[in-house]
Enzyme design. Structure first.
Site, PDB file in Angstrom:
ATOM      1  N   ILE A 155       0.817  -1.221   0.000  1.00 13.68           N
ATOM      2  CA  ILE A 155       0.000   0.000   0.000  1.00 13.68           C
ATOM      3  C   ILE A 155       0.850   1.271   0.000  1.00 13.68           C
ATOM      4  O   ILE A 155       0.387   2.319  -0.440  1.00 13.68           O
ATOM      5  CB  ILE A 155      -1.000  -0.015   1.179  1.00 13.68           C
ATOM      6  CG1 ILE A 155      -2.160   0.956   0.929  1.00 13.68           C
ATOM      7  CG2 ILE A 155      -0.308   0.284   2.510  1.00 13.68           C
ATOM      8  CD1 ILE A 155      -3.343   0.745   1.830  1.00 13.68           C
ATOM      9  N   GLY A 196       4.087  -4.205  10.947  1.00 15.63           N
ATOM     10  CA  GLY A 196       3.117  -4.395   9.866  1.00 15.63           C
ATOM     11  C   GLY A 196       3.030  -3.199   8.936  1.00 15.63           C
ATOM     12  O   GLY A 196       4.029  -2.526   8.642  1.00 15.63           O
ATOM     13  N   VAL A 197       1.821  -2.915   8.521  1.00 18.26           N
ATOM     14  CA  VAL A 197       1.614  -1.857   7.535  1.00 18.26           C
ATOM     15  C   VAL A 197       1.955  -0.484   8.136  1.00 18.26           C
ATOM     16  O   VAL A 197       2.458   0.405   7.435  1.00 18.26           O
ATOM     17  CB  VAL A 197       0.180  -1.931   6.960  1.00 18.26           C
ATOM     18  CG1 VAL A 197      -0.875  -1.564   7.971  1.00 18.26           C
ATOM     19  CG2 VAL A 197       0.047  -1.087   5.721  1.00 18.26           C
ATOM     20  N   ASP A 198       1.717  -0.325   9.424  1.00 23.22           N
ATOM     21  CA  ASP A 198       2.028   0.932  10.123  1.00 23.22           C
ATOM     22  C   ASP A 198       3.531   1.248   9.999  1.00 23.22           C
ATOM     23  O   ASP A 198       3.920   2.354   9.588  1.00 23.22           O
ATOM     24  CB  ASP A 198       1.625   0.753  11.600  1.00 23.22           C
ATOM     25  CG  ASP A 198       1.465   2.052  12.350  1.00 23.22           C
ATOM     26  OD1 ASP A 198       1.842   3.108  11.811  1.00 23.22           O
ATOM     27  OD2 ASP A 198       0.978   2.016  13.491  1.00 23.22           O
ATOM     28  N   SER A 224      -6.819  -4.705  10.962  1.00 24.05           N
ATOM     29  CA  SER A 224      -6.965  -5.605  12.129  1.00 24.05           C
ATOM     30  C   SER A 224      -6.615  -7.068  11.871  1.00 24.05           C
ATOM     31  O   SER A 224      -6.669  -7.869  12.810  1.00 24.05           O
ATOM     32  CB  SER A 224      -8.385  -5.546  12.743  1.00 24.05           C
ATOM     33  OG  SER A 224      -8.554  -4.391  13.543  1.00 24.05           O
ATOM     34  N   TYR A 266      -3.441  -7.640  15.110  1.00 28.56           N
ATOM     35  CA  TYR A 266      -4.670  -7.551  15.905  1.00 28.56           C
ATOM     36  C   TYR A 266      -5.540  -8.808  15.814  1.00 28.56           C
ATOM     37  O   TYR A 266      -6.564  -8.898  16.488  1.00 28.56           O
ATOM     38  CB  TYR A 266      -5.458  -6.286  15.543  1.00 28.56           C
ATOM     39  CG  TYR A 266      -4.923  -5.023  16.202  1.00 28.56           C
ATOM     40  CD1 TYR A 266      -3.739  -5.034  16.951  1.00 28.56           C
ATOM     41  CD2 TYR A 266      -5.593  -3.815  16.089  1.00 28.56           C
ATOM     42  CE1 TYR A 266      -3.246  -3.878  17.553  1.00 28.56           C
ATOM     43  CE2 TYR A 266      -5.109  -2.655  16.696  1.00 28.56           C
ATOM     44  CZ  TYR A 266      -3.936  -2.692  17.422  1.00 28.56           C
ATOM     45  OH  TYR A 266      -3.467  -1.539  18.025  1.00 28.56           O
TER      46      TYR A 266
HETATM   47  P1  ADP Z   1      -3.323  -4.691  12.578  1.00 24.92           P
HETATM   48  O1  ADP Z   1      -2.528  -4.335  13.814  1.00 24.92           O
HETATM   49  O2  ADP Z   1      -4.491  -3.738  12.347  1.00 24.92           O
HETATM   50  O3  ADP Z   1      -3.717  -6.123  12.542  1.00 24.92           O
HETATM   51  P2  ADP Z   1      -1.101  -5.139  10.707  1.00 24.92           P
HETATM   52  O4  ADP Z   1      -0.267  -4.106  10.040  1.00 24.92           O
HETATM   53  O5  ADP Z   1      -0.452  -6.048  11.680  1.00 24.92           O
HETATM   54  O6  ADP Z   1      -2.331  -4.328  11.374  1.00 24.92           O
HETATM   55  O7  ADP Z   1      -1.805  -6.020   9.604  1.00 24.92           O
HETATM   56  C1  ADP Z   1      -2.862  -5.569   8.794  1.00 24.92           C
HETATM   57  C2  ADP Z   1      -2.725  -6.152   7.421  1.00 24.92           C
HETATM   58  O8  ADP Z   1      -1.793  -5.367   6.675  1.00 24.92           O
HETATM   59  C3  ADP Z   1      -2.190  -7.582   7.394  1.00 24.92           C
HETATM   60  O9  ADP Z   1      -2.990  -8.332   6.496  1.00 24.92           O
HETATM   61  C4  ADP Z   1      -0.760  -7.405   6.857  1.00 24.92           C
HETATM   62  O10 ADP Z   1      -0.343  -8.547   6.126  1.00 24.92           O
HETATM   63  C5  ADP Z   1      -0.947  -6.222   5.937  1.00 24.92           C
HETATM   64  N1  ADP Z   1       0.256  -5.489   5.535  1.00 24.92           N
HETATM   65  C6  ADP Z   1       1.469  -5.423   6.122  1.00 24.92           C
HETATM   66  N2  ADP Z   1       2.301  -4.614   5.402  1.00 24.92           N
HETATM   67  C7  ADP Z   1       1.582  -4.141   4.348  1.00 24.92           C
HETATM   68  C8  ADP Z   1       1.840  -3.278   3.235  1.00 24.92           C
HETATM   69  N3  ADP Z   1       3.033  -2.708   3.054  1.00 24.92           N
HETATM   70  N4  ADP Z   1       0.842  -3.050   2.333  1.00 24.92           N
HETATM   71  C9  ADP Z   1      -0.372  -3.601   2.483  1.00 24.92           C
HETATM   72  N5  ADP Z   1      -0.690  -4.416   3.515  1.00 24.92           N
HETATM   73  C10 ADP Z   1       0.268  -4.688   4.429  1.00 24.92           C
END
Ligand code: ADP
Length: 175
Positions: free
Chosen positions: A17, A38-40, A123, A127
């Protein structure tokens, strides 16, 4: 997979993303807006320190809500930090809170005059929300929102694995 609902393109893709060029991308944030894995982590790493500075100024965001900041060095214009619920057993309002995280993000996008937005699967990583259930909530919430609200032209889900994409595609076909 791509479909048109109420004049809005609804698109499901596999990808990262942080590379999206939609007007906003959504971050799966925590309520302290403190960054994380993760994505954050990926968004803050790719976007630079300006995003964290903006998060610090805002201070925090309750679960089920969202805030909007600069996108720093990313190709998008804004990052919308949405806070989904930690999944416990499905009996602690998780569905409602997840839906509200999506809805608030969409409302912020419209209020800001944006046309396109990209979501990750909120999530379903750290999460622990079961992805099949989360996909239903996400897509039901988005399709209901675009039926009731004008302004957006593209809503995209950027799924991080082939399996996540398949799950979302199945959920969308069922709607
Ligand atoms: P949460 O704490 O809300 O569960 P996470 O980041 O751990 O958030 O995971 C949410 C989703 O984002 C997961 O399906 C993970 O595989 C996905 N994810 C991680 N990195 C990226 C990225 N760069 N682009 C898109 N999705 C991602």
């Amino acid at each position: 997979m791509e479909t048109v609902r109420d004049d809005v393109v609804l698109s499901l893709v596999r990808g990262n993303i942080t590379l999206e060029k939609t007007d906003a991308i959504v971050n799966a944030a925590n309520s302290r807006l403190a960054g994380g894995g993760g994505v954050d982590g990926a968004i803050h790493r790719a976007g630079g320190s300006g995003i964290m500075e903006a998060c610090r100024r805002i201070g925090g965001c309750p679960t089920g809500s969202a805030v909007i900041t600069t996108a720093g060095n990313l190709s998008t214009r804004y990052v919308i930090h949405a806070v989904g619920p930690v999944y416990r057993d499905g009996r602690h309002g998780e569905d409602r809170l997840l839906a509200e995280a999506y809805r608030t993000s969409l409302e912020l996008a419209i209020k800001t005059g944006l046309k396109s937005i990209a979501f990750p699967s909120i999530s379903t990583g750290a999460y622990g929300y079961p992805i099949d259930k989360a996909a239903e909530v996400a897509l039901e919430t988005v399709t209901a929102f675009i039926k009731a609200n004008k302004g957006l032209s593209l809503v995209r889900f950027v799924l991080f694995s082939d399996n996540d994409l398949v799950v979302y595609e199945k959920a969308l076909r069922k709607l």
